[in-house]
Design a protein around this motif. Sequence first.
Motif, mmCIF file in Angstrom:
data_model
loop_
_atom_site.group_PDB
_atom_site.id
_atom_site.type_symbol
_atom_site.label_atom_id
_atom_site.label_comp_id
_atom_site.label_asym_id
_atom_site.label_seq_id
_atom_site.Cartn_x
_atom_site.Cartn_y
_atom_site.Cartn_z
ATOM 1 N N GLU A 1 1.137 -1.066 0.150
ATOM 2 C CA GLU A 1 0.179 0.081 -0.249
ATOM 3 C C GLU A 1 0.859 0.996 -0.129
ATOM 4 N N ARG B 1 3.484 1.382 -0.761
ATOM 5 C CA ARG B 1 4.710 1.998 -2.523
ATOM 6 C C ARG B 1 3.181 2.537 -3.448
ATOM 7 N N GLN B 2 2.261 1.860 -2.992
ATOM 8 C CA GLN B 2 1.698 1.966 -3.947
ATOM 9 C C GLN B 2 0.765 4.116 -3.563
#
Lengths: 149, 149
Positions: free
Chosen positions: A116, A118-119
């Motif tokens: 998450e 990272r996103q």
Amino acid sequence: MTQQLPPRAVKRERAGVRIGTLAGEVGLNPKTIRYYEEIGLLSPPQRTRSGYRLYDATARDQLRFIAKAKLVGLSLAEIGAILALWRDNASPCAHLVAIIDRKLAALDQQLRALGEVRQELAALREEASGGPNGAGTFCRAIEHHERRA
Amino acid sequence: MTQQLPPRAVKRERAGVRIGTLAGEVGLNPKTIRYYEEIGLLSPPQRTRSGYRLYDATARDQLRFIAKAKLVGLSLAEIGAILALWRDNASPCAHLVAIIDRKLAALDQQLRALGEVRQELAALREEASGGPNGAGTFCRAIEHHERRA
DNA sequence: GTACACCTTCCAGTCACCTGGAAGGTCAAG
DNA sequence: CTTGACCTTCCAGGTGACTGGAAGGTGTAC
């Protein structure tokens, strides 16, 4: 940090490497390695007659594992417990299995969180890579943070 | 920690929640939230006339992000930088993009490490879940570690 | 109107994890 | 035989991230 000359290299290839070399290989401060030994994370290595520590491949493996485990957020205490299990790998109480299971669940949760974040970070990057610069205060802030990291 | 009565609930639903409520919602100590504000992680919230902090949904979102980011190993300083970017999201210098990229790479490395550790731990679990108990020292050690975690 | 749970600030302490410095020993090279 | 990079121990200091306690204000409930 800078290992200039490789003295007695042939001899030490079999007998082990000294702390500075090992530190260089795994990217740690020699002080940190001694500290790990002091707190019982790393078992005390062989010594030369003059008292220098001599490390073998096992120590290097353990340090690399420690690095990975720290990276994923295990505390030194937890890592110590795991390494202890490795050393005398014959102490399988049910309690222990429960602990490992709990840790595995935590790791899975962490994997999700990692994805998450990272996103979100990637999305932020998208935004950040276009458009004109603002006040510049942010860059200065970042640079400040960088200096400490 | 125990939020017994919900006084002025309707009124505060629009105006924001107090620190204890927020802390309960995100699973933090109120002290920690004040600490985050003190170090500039969280922007100072509104106040009631009497000085109580009043938080809105944004603050809650930010705290949840902080929790996730901490879980994946970002320092409060790094998180602060990211949140700052969020707040005034119009400061996209190239330098900044580079930093985000570096962080993304680190996250990917971490993801790999996480997978590896997970695997090693799982293997260990396999070994541990069979066979007879050893000296028992290990369980005692683990229990000791547990008390501190 | 007082009890009680909550809030405020301030300051100090704690815990994990190193890290630096002093004082001195070792050892291959020049 | 000295230089210089390494090593040793010991002890102190530092950083990051809280956390506890004191002293006092707030606000609803009985």
